[in-house]
Write a protein that holds these residues in place. Sequence first.
Motif, PDB file in Angstrom:
ATOM      1  N   ARG A  20      -2.752  38.002 -76.109  1.00  0.00           N
ATOM      2  CA  ARG A  20      -4.218  38.751 -76.079  1.00  0.00           C
ATOM      3  C   ARG A  20      -5.040  37.697 -75.722  1.00  0.00           C
ATOM      4  O   ARG A  20      -6.736  37.648 -75.264  1.00  0.00           O
ATOM      5  N   SER A  21      -5.787  36.355 -76.802  1.00  0.00           N
ATOM      6  CA  SER A  21      -5.787  34.859 -76.937  1.00  0.00           C
ATOM      7  C   SER A  21      -5.722  34.972 -75.834  1.00  0.00           C
ATOM      8  O   SER A  21      -7.243  33.880 -75.917  1.00  0.00           O
ATOM      9  N   ALA A  50      -6.735  36.576 -73.118  1.00  0.00           N
ATOM     10  CA  ALA A  50      -7.379  37.783 -72.027  1.00  0.00           C
ATOM     11  C   ALA A  50      -8.670  36.088 -71.619  1.00  0.00           C
ATOM     12  O   ALA A  50      -9.465  36.541 -72.655  1.00  0.00           O
ATOM     13  N   SER A  51      -9.419  36.855 -70.277  1.00  0.00           N
ATOM     14  CA  SER A  51     -10.668  35.663 -70.097  1.00  0.00           C
ATOM     15  C   SER A  51     -11.592  37.402 -69.311  1.00  0.00           C
ATOM     16  O   SER A  51     -13.157  36.091 -69.599  1.00  0.00           O
ATOM     17  N   LYS A  54     -14.454  40.613 -70.326  1.00  0.00           N
ATOM     18  CA  LYS A  54     -14.988  41.333 -71.462  1.00  0.00           C
ATOM     19  C   LYS A  54     -14.617  41.884 -72.395  1.00  0.00           C
ATOM     20  O   LYS A  54     -14.740  42.940 -73.895  1.00  0.00           O
ATOM     21  N   ARG A  59     -11.072  42.124 -73.109  1.00  0.00           N
ATOM     22  CA  ARG A  59      -9.704  41.333 -73.329  1.00  0.00           C
ATOM     23  C   ARG A  59      -8.723  42.480 -72.554  1.00  0.00           C
ATOM     24  O   ARG A  59      -7.471  42.152 -72.770  1.00  0.00           O
ATOM     25  N   VAL A 114      -3.386  36.325 -67.249  1.00  0.00           N
ATOM     26  CA  VAL A 114      -2.953  36.146 -68.459  1.00  0.00           C
ATOM     27  C   VAL A 114      -1.795  35.166 -69.254  1.00  0.00           C
ATOM     28  O   VAL A 114      -2.240  34.436 -69.732  1.00  0.00           O
TER      29      VAL A 114
END
Length: 251
Positions: free
Chosen positions: A50-51, A53-54, A56, A58, A77
């Motif tokens: 998840r970190s 994901a770009s 807002k 996520r 992702v």
Amino acid sequence: MTDTASQDKFCWEATVLTLYPEMFPGSLGQSLAGRALKSGLWSLETVDIRSFASDKHRSVDDTPSGGGAGMVMRPDVVGAALASVAEQPGPLLYLSPRGRLIDQDFVRGLAAEPGVTLLCGRYEGVDQRVLDAHNIVEVSVGDYVLSGGEPAALVLMDAVVRLLPGVMGNNESSHEESFEEGLLEYPLYTRPANWQGREVPEVLTSGHHDNIRLWRLAQAEEITKARRPDLWARYLKRRNEARGMNRADEE
Ligand code: ADE
């Protein structure tokens, strides 16, 4: 040898890409694997998909192209997460019920690698393009569907870690023997010699080691033949090849 060289020891490096990093080390933090983890015989790094994901929200998943139930993990992702671990040692595997079934030979092969990177899917799975782009090998822990790849990754790492040099002491290592031969394990007994009227088989208390070995082999063969015809056929084939015979249909 310098001090640093003498301190250098083999460390099998596992990297897990997951939406649930808090599921690790889980059971692998306990007992045999947990002790080996603490003593540095293997290492475990988690990467939170998840970190990468770009947007807002996520978001890591989207609806399947062509319609249908569930959600699919997005290639952008997952691709970014995979790019971040490109330098990790060993093969890259994706845990999936449609993968090749993991067996003891596969586990032994992985233990001989410097490490492994495991991609855990959730929802319906991962976009095919990211699997193709990274040449990922899909592996399964059994013909049933889990809620995600994480429990399967724990199973796979457990099977590998116990084979790493220095992990098993004498107390544990004998368990390997019968499966190494391609047979299921013979029955086990301990004291008391009589429990609720049931005796330990006499041969096991005879002290006659050759007879004990032969009895255990016969039991392992009988159990394998009755429960796992697939393993039994493979065992006969290997045994006959070792004896220079060509028949796989003995017995
Ligand atoms: N993910 C869901 N089910 C699985 C299985 N049987 N093996 C590996 N990964 C999985």
